[in-house]
Design a protein around this motif. Structure first.
Motif, PDB file in Angstrom:
ATOM      1  N   VAL A 230       0.840  -1.209   0.000  1.00 28.06           N
ATOM      2  CA  VAL A 230       0.000   0.000   0.000  1.00 28.06           C
ATOM      3  C   VAL A 230       0.867   1.248   0.000  1.00 28.06           C
ATOM      4  O   VAL A 230       2.003   1.249   0.481  1.00 28.06           O
ATOM      5  N   ASN A 231       0.303   2.344  -0.537  1.00 24.70           N
ATOM      6  CA  ASN A 231       1.050   3.590  -0.585  1.00 24.70           C
ATOM      7  C   ASN A 231       0.708   4.479   0.605  1.00 24.70           C
ATOM      8  O   ASN A 231      -0.080   4.118   1.481  1.00 24.70           O
ATOM      9  N   ALA A 232       1.307   5.660   0.629  1.00 22.40           N
ATOM     10  CA  ALA A 232       1.169   6.556   1.771  1.00 22.40           C
ATOM     11  C   ALA A 232      -0.258   7.060   1.960  1.00 22.40           C
ATOM     12  O   ALA A 232      -0.657   7.399   3.082  1.00 22.40           O
ATOM     13  N   ASN A 259       9.580   4.790  -2.009  1.00 20.87           N
ATOM     14  CA  ASN A 259       9.312   6.107  -1.438  1.00 20.87           C
ATOM     15  C   ASN A 259       7.840   6.498  -1.544  1.00 20.87           C
ATOM     16  O   ASN A 259       7.442   7.564  -1.068  1.00 20.87           O
ATOM     17  N   GLU A 260       7.025   5.660  -2.166  1.00 21.74           N
ATOM     18  CA  GLU A 260       5.590   5.903  -2.217  1.00 21.74           C
ATOM     19  C   GLU A 260       4.883   5.363  -0.981  1.00 21.74           C
ATOM     20  O   GLU A 260       3.677   5.576  -0.799  1.00 21.74           O
ATOM     21  N   LYS A 265       4.987  10.166   8.952  1.00 24.86           N
ATOM     22  CA  LYS A 265       3.938  10.070   9.977  1.00 24.86           C
ATOM     23  C   LYS A 265       3.619   8.613  10.284  1.00 24.86           C
ATOM     24  O   LYS A 265       3.334   8.260  11.441  1.00 24.86           O
ATOM     25  N   TRP A 266       3.661   7.776   9.265  1.00 20.63           N
ATOM     26  CA  TRP A 266       3.410   6.345   9.487  1.00 20.63           C
ATOM     27  C   TRP A 266       4.509   5.752  10.365  1.00 20.63           C
ATOM     28  O   TRP A 266       4.232   5.016  11.322  1.00 20.63           O
ATOM     29  N   ILE A 292      13.592   6.775   1.899  1.00 21.00           N
ATOM     30  CA  ILE A 292      13.204   5.893   3.003  1.00 21.00           C
ATOM     31  C   ILE A 292      14.392   5.633   3.922  1.00 21.00           C
ATOM     32  O   ILE A 292      14.258   5.658   5.156  1.00 21.00           O
ATOM     33  N   LEU A 293      15.551   5.406   3.333  1.00 17.65           N
ATOM     34  CA  LEU A 293      16.745   5.200   4.149  1.00 17.65           C
ATOM     35  C   LEU A 293      17.034   6.427   5.005  1.00 17.65           C
ATOM     36  O   LEU A 293      17.438   6.303   6.176  1.00 17.65           O
ATOM     37  N   GLN A 294      16.799   7.618   4.458  1.00 20.48           N
ATOM     38  CA  GLN A 294      17.048   8.848   5.205  1.00 20.48           C
ATOM     39  C   GLN A 294      16.085   8.998   6.377  1.00 20.48           C
ATOM     40  O   GLN A 294      16.439   9.582   7.410  1.00 20.48           O
ATOM     41  N   LEU A 295      14.854   8.477   6.229  1.00 21.13           N
ATOM     42  CA  LEU A 295      13.907   8.519   7.347  1.00 21.13           C
ATOM     43  C   LEU A 295      14.486   7.849   8.579  1.00 21.13           C
ATOM     44  O   LEU A 295      14.299   8.297   9.710  1.00 21.13           O
ATOM     45  N   PHE A 296      15.203   6.744   8.356  1.00 16.39           N
ATOM     46  CA  PHE A 296      15.718   5.963   9.474  1.00 16.39           C
ATOM     47  C   PHE A 296      17.035   6.511  10.009  1.00 16.39           C
ATOM     48  O   PHE A 296      17.521   6.020  11.028  1.00 16.39           O
TER      49      PHE A 296
END
Length: 330
Positions: A230-232, A259-260, A265-266, A292-296
């Protein structure tokens, strides 16, 4: 070769520590009373108190040892290349398989993996196909033919692929119960509790990815969030409509780390200790994406991918610790 991580989430022995402290204080109070009223030597009191303290500490160590040795479940995030398959195996023998890998796997690795982990031709209590893309239902027909599958979940959205047609043929030949779970559905499957957050009952998405079955699976105090592809936008809908916390100890990144999916927020709402994505080495989609890697980079979760570590094995223990074992490449 394996790499092992340990993460202690909570200290379940705190009540035992309080009990031991209370007992010791009580003993000291009684001994003090006896010392004041009776002709008992201080040396005898000290020896007696030390002996009781030693016995209580031994009792605490005994219970701690039992707790540490008790394993609740094994979670296997199989290395399927650019595809998905997760096996959950509970302490009571309950098995849940989520997706079955790629349709064009040169060797049906899923069969070898399952033979090794649950036994040749063994029983699978629940098989969840999150959606009907070929990298999630690949070799699903072989699994249904080869193993005793008791129940199958699908999203109910048709597909035109030959992989999907073969899967339906195998499903019709099997004795499996067929279910299309929708948002709000909950059930117990052996030791596991399962909540479904997607798809919606009366609203079809425009593509297979966004019609994925989203599950939150609990065993003991450990929770796994699995969102398929599922996407964002779907994540946002779940966040807005959830009536309780979605926090989960383990999460599978949506859509192989695209990245989708997996919005900031999730990630904040799930707030996992461990995050896993399943992607092939050097895959054509560039998964996991840099965003996505940068989020972590700013989140304490341990981020592990099958492209770097091969099959990822998480052991869930009764004392609220999870042990992580990974295959190291090279």
């Amino acid at each position: 070769m394996t790499r092992k991580y340990k993460r202690k989430k909570t200290n379940i022995n705190k009540p035992l520590s309080i009990l031991l402290t209370t007992l010791l204080v009580s003993v000291a109070f009684l001994l003090g009373s006896w010392f004041g009223k009776n002709n008992i030597s201080y040396q005898w009191i000290e020896t007696y108190a030390n002996e009781i303290s030693s016995q209580i500490r031994s009792l605490g160590s005994y219970f701690n040892k039992d707790k540490k040795s008790e394993k609740l479940a094994d979670y296997h995030f199989f290395d399927m290349g650019q595809a998905s398959s997760v096996l959950l195996k509970g302490y009571d023998g309950t098995t849940i398989l989520i997706d079955t890998g790629r349709y064009n796997d040169s060797e049906p690795r899923i069969i070898d993996y399952l033979n090794a982990e649950i036994g040749i031709g063994a029983e699978i209590d629940l098989l969840i196909f999150t959606h009907n893309d070929a990298d999630h239902i690949g070799n699903g027909d072989l699994v249904l033919d080869y193993f005793q599958v008791n129940e199958v979940w699908m999203n109910g959205m048709d597909h035109t692929s030959q992989t999907y047609s073969r899967l339906l043929d195998a499903l019709l030949k099997s004795d499996a119960i067929y279910t299309e779970p929708k948002d709000g559905y909950t059930t117990e499957m052996g030791a596991f509790s399962i909540e479904v957050f997607h798809p919606l009952e009366n609203e079809k998405q425009s593509n297979q990815n966004d019609e994925s079955i989203v599950t939150r699976i609990t065993l003991g105090d450990t929770v796994l969030m699995h969102t398929g592809d599922v996407n964002a936008d779907v994540e946002k809908r779940i966040l807005n409509e959830a009536s309780a916390s979605l926090q989960s100890d383990i999460m599978v990144l949506g859509h192989h780390g695209s990245n989708e999916s997996t919005s900031e927020k999730w990630l904040q709402a799930i707030n996992p200790s461990v995050a896993v994505y399943q992607a092939g080495v050097g895959n054509q989609y560039g998964h996991p994406h840099r965003e996505i890697l940068q989020l972590f980079d700013n989140h304490p979760a341990e981020l592990l991918g099958t492209d770097n570590y091969g099959t990822i094995h998480i052991v869930v223990n009764e004392n609220n610790e999870i042990d992580i074992f990974t295959e190291e490449e090279g």
